[in-house]
Design a protein around this motif. Structure first.
Motif, PDB file in Angstrom:
ATOM      1  N   SER A   1       0.856  -1.179   0.000  1.00  0.00           N
ATOM      2  CA  SER A   1       0.000   0.000   0.000  1.00  0.00           C
ATOM      3  C   SER A   1       0.894   1.232   0.000  1.00  0.00           C
ATOM      4  O   SER A   1       2.094   1.155   0.288  1.00  0.00           O
ATOM      5  CB  SER A   1      -0.881   0.000   1.247  1.00  0.00           C
ATOM      6  N   PRO A   2       0.338   2.408  -0.332  1.00  0.00           N
ATOM      7  CA  PRO A   2       1.144   3.640  -0.293  1.00  0.00           C
ATOM      8  C   PRO A   2       1.814   3.872   1.062  1.00  0.00           C
ATOM      9  O   PRO A   2       2.964   4.313   1.116  1.00  0.00           O
ATOM     10  CB  PRO A   2       0.124   4.732  -0.621  1.00  0.00           C
ATOM     11  N   VAL A   3       1.103   3.562   2.139  1.00  0.00           N
ATOM     12  CA  VAL A   3       1.676   3.745   3.475  1.00  0.00           C
ATOM     13  C   VAL A   3       2.837   2.779   3.691  1.00  0.00           C
ATOM     14  O   VAL A   3       3.896   3.166   4.221  1.00  0.00           O
ATOM     15  CB  VAL A   3       0.600   3.539   4.562  1.00  0.00           C
ATOM     16  N   GLN A   4       2.666   1.537   3.280  1.00  0.00           N
ATOM     17  CA  GLN A   4       3.736   0.562   3.432  1.00  0.00           C
ATOM     18  C   GLN A   4       4.967   0.956   2.621  1.00  0.00           C
ATOM     19  O   GLN A   4       6.098   0.771   3.066  1.00  0.00           O
ATOM     20  CB  GLN A   4       3.237  -0.820   3.019  1.00  0.00           C
ATOM     21  N   LYS A   5       4.746   1.519   1.439  1.00  0.00           N
ATOM     22  CA  LYS A   5       5.871   1.981   0.620  1.00  0.00           C
ATOM     23  C   LYS A   5       6.627   3.092   1.336  1.00  0.00           C
ATOM     24  O   LYS A   5       7.862   3.120   1.324  1.00  0.00           O
ATOM     25  CB  LYS A   5       5.371   2.464  -0.736  1.00  0.00           C
ATOM     26  N   ARG A   6       5.893   4.012   1.953  1.00  0.00           N
ATOM     27  CA  ARG A   6       6.542   5.107   2.675  1.00  0.00           C
ATOM     28  C   ARG A   6       7.351   4.571   3.853  1.00  0.00           C
ATOM     29  O   ARG A   6       8.463   5.047   4.129  1.00  0.00           O
ATOM     30  CB  ARG A   6       5.490   6.110   3.152  1.00  0.00           C
ATOM     31  N   ILE A   7       6.807   3.589   4.537  1.00  0.00           N
ATOM     32  CA  ILE A   7       7.524   2.997   5.674  1.00  0.00           C
ATOM     33  C   ILE A   7       8.786   2.286   5.194  1.00  0.00           C
ATOM     34  O   ILE A   7       9.861   2.423   5.789  1.00  0.00           O
ATOM     35  CB  ILE A   7       6.605   2.030   6.444  1.00  0.00           C
ATOM     36  N   HIS A   8       8.668   1.536   4.102  1.00  0.00           N
ATOM     37  CA  HIS A   8       9.835   0.825   3.569  1.00  0.00           C
ATOM     38  C   HIS A   8      10.901   1.802   3.092  1.00  0.00           C
ATOM     39  O   HIS A   8      12.098   1.591   3.332  1.00  0.00           O
ATOM     40  CB  HIS A   8       9.403  -0.102   2.427  1.00  0.00           C
ATOM     41  N   GLU A   9      10.501   2.868   2.428  1.00  0.00           N
ATOM     42  CA  GLU A   9      11.465   3.854   1.947  1.00  0.00           C
ATOM     43  C   GLU A   9      12.168   4.537   3.120  1.00  0.00           C
ATOM     44  O   GLU A   9      13.385   4.785   3.083  1.00  0.00           O
ATOM     45  CB  GLU A   9      10.761   4.885   1.073  1.00  0.00           C
ATOM     46  N   ALA A  10      11.401   4.837   4.165  1.00  0.00           N
ATOM     47  CA  ALA A  10      12.000   5.437   5.360  1.00  0.00           C
ATOM     48  C   ALA A  10      12.949   4.453   6.035  1.00  0.00           C
ATOM     49  O   ALA A  10      14.025   4.835   6.517  1.00  0.00           O
ATOM     50  CB  ALA A  10      10.901   5.862   6.337  1.00  0.00           C
ATOM     51  N   ALA A  11      12.557   3.184   6.061  1.00  0.00           N
ATOM     52  CA  ALA A  11      13.400   2.168   6.685  1.00  0.00           C
ATOM     53  C   ALA A  11      14.717   1.999   5.937  1.00  0.00           C
ATOM     54  O   ALA A  11      15.781   1.873   6.557  1.00  0.00           O
ATOM     55  CB  ALA A  11      12.648   0.834   6.734  1.00  0.00           C
ATOM     56  N   ILE A  12      14.672   2.009   4.616  1.00  0.00           N
ATOM     57  CA  ILE A  12      15.908   1.904   3.832  1.00  0.00           C
ATOM     58  C   ILE A  12      16.855   3.039   4.197  1.00  0.00           C
ATOM     59  O   ILE A  12      18.059   2.819   4.412  1.00  0.00           O
ATOM     60  CB  ILE A  12      15.591   1.929   2.320  1.00  0.00           C
ATOM     61  N   ARG A  13      16.310   4.238   4.290  1.00  0.00           N
ATOM     62  CA  ARG A  13      17.137   5.409   4.624  1.00  0.00           C
ATOM     63  C   ARG A  13      17.753   5.283   6.014  1.00  0.00           C
ATOM     64  O   ARG A  13      18.957   5.518   6.191  1.00  0.00           O
ATOM     65  CB  ARG A  13      16.277   6.674   4.541  1.00  0.00           C
ATOM     66  N   LEU A  14      16.951   4.881   6.986  1.00  0.00           N
ATOM     67  CA  LEU A  14      17.452   4.788   8.356  1.00  0.00           C
ATOM     68  C   LEU A  14      18.432   3.637   8.524  1.00  0.00           C
ATOM     69  O   LEU A  14      19.481   3.779   9.167  1.00  0.00           O
ATOM     70  CB  LEU A  14      16.281   4.644   9.328  1.00  0.00           C
TER      71      LEU A  14
END
Length: 213
Positions: free
Chosen positions: A14-27
């Motif tokens: 979902s769009p929210v899951q994508k945002r979480i995954h993208e944030a996780a990659i960065r962190l």
């Protein structure tokens, strides 16, 4: 092995899951797993902490999800990029350069791969996808000249060389084009490809990397 990853069904996020995954990659690219917390993850993702809790069971499980997704996604994209009839040496050279170009275009992705690929089992599956298939195909067609029992060492050489080149690109020491072409050329020579042919394969125009889905 490669077939298991490439045949796994793709579960759309979902769009929210994508945002979480993208944030996780960065962190995760910047910090150790134990240093990442829900508050920071929510802040970078731009969502409420409750949303984070609703979409993951733990930071550790999120890391494994991200690593598995990155590995499978890259394998599928590289596999889709080449005609099956293409020379396996050209497919391998392209695959190597795809990693370097993507690390340049998506530095957090590159940093995540460089930081964890040597130790995480899910990320190590990247080398058991198209790289393994192209190496086996080249060996069968006698494009390459190494011994069958050397296959694990060949795959380790490819993976280690790509990761080292990614670090050079991320540090700004080399361009992705130079690092990618040199890495591909030297690997092909090591596998038995004539130097002139290896150079041609490694410098041919690189096509676009297809979407995973």
């Amino acid at each position: 092995m490669a077939s298991s990853i490439l045949s796994e069904p793709v579960c759309p996020m979902s769009p929210v899951q994508k945002r979480i995954h993208e944030a996780a990659i960065r962190l995760f690219a910047e910090k150790n797993i134990g240093e990442v917390n829900v508050r920071e993850l929510a802040q970078v993702a731009g969502v409420a902490r409750g949303t984070i809790y609703n979409n993951l069971s733990s930071i550790e499980s999120l890391f494994e999800d991200v690593a598995t997704h990155l590995s499978g996604e890259m394998n599928r994209r590289v596999a889709k990029s080449a005609d099956p009839e293409m020379d396996p040496a050209q497919r391998l050279a392209n695959g190597i350069r795809f990693y370097l170009r993507r690390a340049h275009e998506e530095p957090y992705w590159g940093s995540f791969i460089a930081r964890y690929a040597a130790s995480n089992a899910a990320l190590q599956e990247m080398w058991n996808g198209p790289p393994l298939e192209d190496v086996l195909s080249g060996l069968k067609s006698q494009r390459y000249s190494f011994r069958q029992e050397q296959l694990p060492s060949v795959i380790s050489m490819i993976g280690g060389s790509v990761l080292s080149a990614i670090l050079q690109v991320l540090a700004g020491h080399r361009t992705w084009r130079d690092a990618g072409s040199d890495t591909a050329e030297l690997i092909l020579i090591a596998l038995g490809v004539a130097p002139e042919a290896a150079r041609a394969f490694a410098t041919k125009e690189l096509p676009a990397l297809p979407d995973a889905d």
